[in-house]
Design a protein around this motif. Structure first.
Motif, PDB file in Angstrom:
ATOM      1  N   LEU A   1      54.129   5.203  69.523  1.00 46.74           N
ATOM      2  CA  LEU A   1      55.321   5.205  68.681  1.00 46.74           C
ATOM      3  C   LEU A   1      55.069   5.738  67.278  1.00 46.74           C
ATOM      4  CD1 LEU A   1      56.631   1.690  69.737  1.00 46.74           C
ATOM      5  CD2 LEU A   1      57.612   3.895  70.379  1.00 46.74           C
ATOM      6  N   LEU A   2      53.859   6.111  66.976  1.00 51.03           N
ATOM      7  CA  LEU A   2      53.504   6.515  65.616  1.00 51.03           C
ATOM      8  C   LEU A   2      54.264   7.755  65.151  1.00 51.03           C
ATOM      9  CD1 LEU A   2      51.738   5.413  63.405  1.00 51.03           C
ATOM     10  CD2 LEU A   2      49.865   6.782  64.255  1.00 51.03           C
ATOM     11  N   ASP A   3      54.601   8.657  66.065  1.00 48.22           N
ATOM     12  CA  ASP A   3      55.307   9.890  65.694  1.00 48.22           C
ATOM     13  C   ASP A   3      56.731   9.650  65.212  1.00 48.22           C
ATOM     14  OD1 ASP A   3      53.094  11.326  66.370  1.00 48.22           O
ATOM     15  OD2 ASP A   3      53.841  11.929  68.338  1.00 48.22           O
ATOM     16  N   TYR A   4      57.270   8.470  65.476  1.00 45.55           N
ATOM     17  CA  TYR A   4      58.670   8.195  65.161  1.00 45.55           C
ATOM     18  C   TYR A   4      58.842   7.329  63.925  1.00 45.55           C
ATOM     19  CZ  TYR A   4      58.897  10.032  69.816  1.00 45.55           C
ATOM     20  OH  TYR A   4      58.756  10.846  70.901  1.00 45.55           O
ATOM     21  N   VAL A   5      57.785   7.155  63.169  1.00 51.95           N
ATOM     22  CA  VAL A   5      57.824   6.281  62.006  1.00 51.95           C
ATOM     23  C   VAL A   5      57.330   7.061  60.786  1.00 51.95           C
ATOM     24  CG1 VAL A   5      56.948   4.118  61.051  1.00 51.95           C
ATOM     25  CG2 VAL A   5      57.434   4.276  63.476  1.00 51.95           C
ATOM     26  N   SER A   6      58.104   7.041  59.723  1.00 48.48           N
ATOM     27  CA  SER A   6      57.721   7.768  58.507  1.00 48.48           C
ATOM     28  C   SER A   6      56.573   7.053  57.792  1.00 48.48           C
ATOM     29  CB  SER A   6      58.921   7.862  57.561  1.00 48.48           C
ATOM     30  OG  SER A   6      59.227   6.587  57.021  1.00 48.48           O
ATOM     31  N   HIS A   7      55.934   7.776  56.902  1.00 47.42           N
ATOM     32  CA  HIS A   7      54.848   7.205  56.106  1.00 47.42           C
ATOM     33  C   HIS A   7      55.351   6.004  55.294  1.00 47.42           C
ATOM     34  CE1 HIS A   7      51.363   6.845  53.526  1.00 47.42           C
ATOM     35  NE2 HIS A   7      52.171   6.905  52.488  1.00 47.42           N
ATOM     36  N   ASP A   8      56.518   6.148  54.665  1.00 46.20           N
ATOM     37  CA  ASP A   8      57.062   5.053  53.845  1.00 46.20           C
ATOM     38  C   ASP A   8      57.409   3.830  54.687  1.00 46.20           C
ATOM     39  OD1 ASP A   8      56.782   6.446  51.471  1.00 46.20           O
ATOM     40  OD2 ASP A   8      58.872   7.137  51.424  1.00 46.20           O
ATOM     41  N   SER A   9      57.987   4.045  55.873  1.00 44.47           N
ATOM     42  CA  SER A   9      58.326   2.888  56.703  1.00 44.47           C
ATOM     43  C   SER A   9      57.070   2.208  57.234  1.00 44.47           C
ATOM     44  CB  SER A   9      59.258   3.274  57.851  1.00 44.47           C
ATOM     45  OG  SER A   9      58.635   4.168  58.729  1.00 44.47           O
ATOM     46  N   LEU A  10      56.050   2.985  57.574  1.00 56.79           N
ATOM     47  CA  LEU A  10      54.782   2.411  58.023  1.00 56.79           C
ATOM     48  C   LEU A  10      54.142   1.595  56.906  1.00 56.79           C
ATOM     49  CD1 LEU A  10      52.638   2.158  60.212  1.00 56.79           C
ATOM     50  CD2 LEU A  10      51.642   4.287  59.371  1.00 56.79           C
ATOM     51  N   ASP A  11      54.178   2.117  55.694  1.00 55.80           N
ATOM     52  CA  ASP A  11      53.626   1.389  54.551  1.00 55.80           C
ATOM     53  C   ASP A  11      54.373   0.072  54.337  1.00 55.80           C
ATOM     54  OD1 ASP A  11      51.862   1.315  52.106  1.00 55.80           O
ATOM     55  OD2 ASP A  11      53.846   1.233  51.153  1.00 55.80           O
ATOM     56  N   LEU A  12      55.696   0.118  54.428  1.00 61.37           N
ATOM     57  CA  LEU A  12      56.493  -1.098  54.242  1.00 61.37           C
ATOM     58  C   LEU A  12      56.205  -2.109  55.350  1.00 61.37           C
ATOM     59  CD1 LEU A  12      58.586  -2.709  52.697  1.00 61.37           C
ATOM     60  CD2 LEU A  12      60.360  -1.513  53.988  1.00 61.37           C
TER      61      LEU A  12
END
Length: 180
Positions: free
Chosen positions: A116-127
């Motif tokens: 699922l990593l391709d569907y998550v932005s850097h900012d959302s992953l950080d949050l």
């Protein structure tokens, strides 16, 4: 504290011990928000049960693990009972390794493991990493409202890609269910 799948490691201890240490309810709410965000971004829950066992690293404590990483809850792995509080018991189905992995590594590993990593932005992953973490490291509400994921507009390319992924998945699910 709410539904089990949205509970933080510190609040879920109350399910097993009514005398568990008090916790900051506002931090619990932010943890639940992190689970909700995870669900919105991935169309899945990150774990099924809010309990994990962290093995003791001490050689004299073989066969002992800590419930949700809390050193006050020493669980005998043979009986799945707390060695100091016999009323604190677990069943094998209570233990969810995905919950432990989420808290002891980070959300990136969980998303990677589930493709699922391709569907998550850097900012959302950080949050997500800052919300789905033990209480001492979790964001405050003031920090949350200043986070780039909350303050900045969404990336339209990534949003479109994610929505297409969900639509394709639902179409495939429908076809599998109703295929003749």
């Amino acid at each position: 504290p709410g539904k089990c799948r949205y509970m933080s490691p510190e609040s879920s201890l109350f399910l097993k011990d009514k005398n568990a240490a008090a916790y900051d309810a506002s931090k619990q709410d932010l943890y639940a928000l992190g689970v909700t965000l995870y669900c919105l971004l991935t169309c899945s829950l990150p774990y099924d049960s809010p309990f994990y066992l962290e093995n003791s690293e001490k050689s004299d404590e073989r066969g002992i693990a800590y419930l949700n990483g809390d050193r006050n809850y020493k669980i005998d792995l043979a009986t799945l009972r707390d060695i100091h509080r016999p009323h604190v018991m677990l069943s094998p189905r209570d233990i969810d390794d995905r919950f432990g992995r989420l808290l002891t590594s980070n959300v990136r590993h969980t998303l990677y493991d589930n493709c699922l990593l391709d569907y998550v932005s850097h900012d959302s992953l950080d949050l997500l990493n800052k919300l789905l973490t033990p209480s001492a490291n979790r964001l405050s509400l003031a920090q949350l409202i200043r986070h780039p994921f909350v303050c900045n507009p969404p990336n339209p390319t990534l949003l479109t890609k994610m929505l297409q992924h969900v639509a394709d998945f639902k179409r495939h699910e429908y076809e599998q269910r109703y295929a003749s």
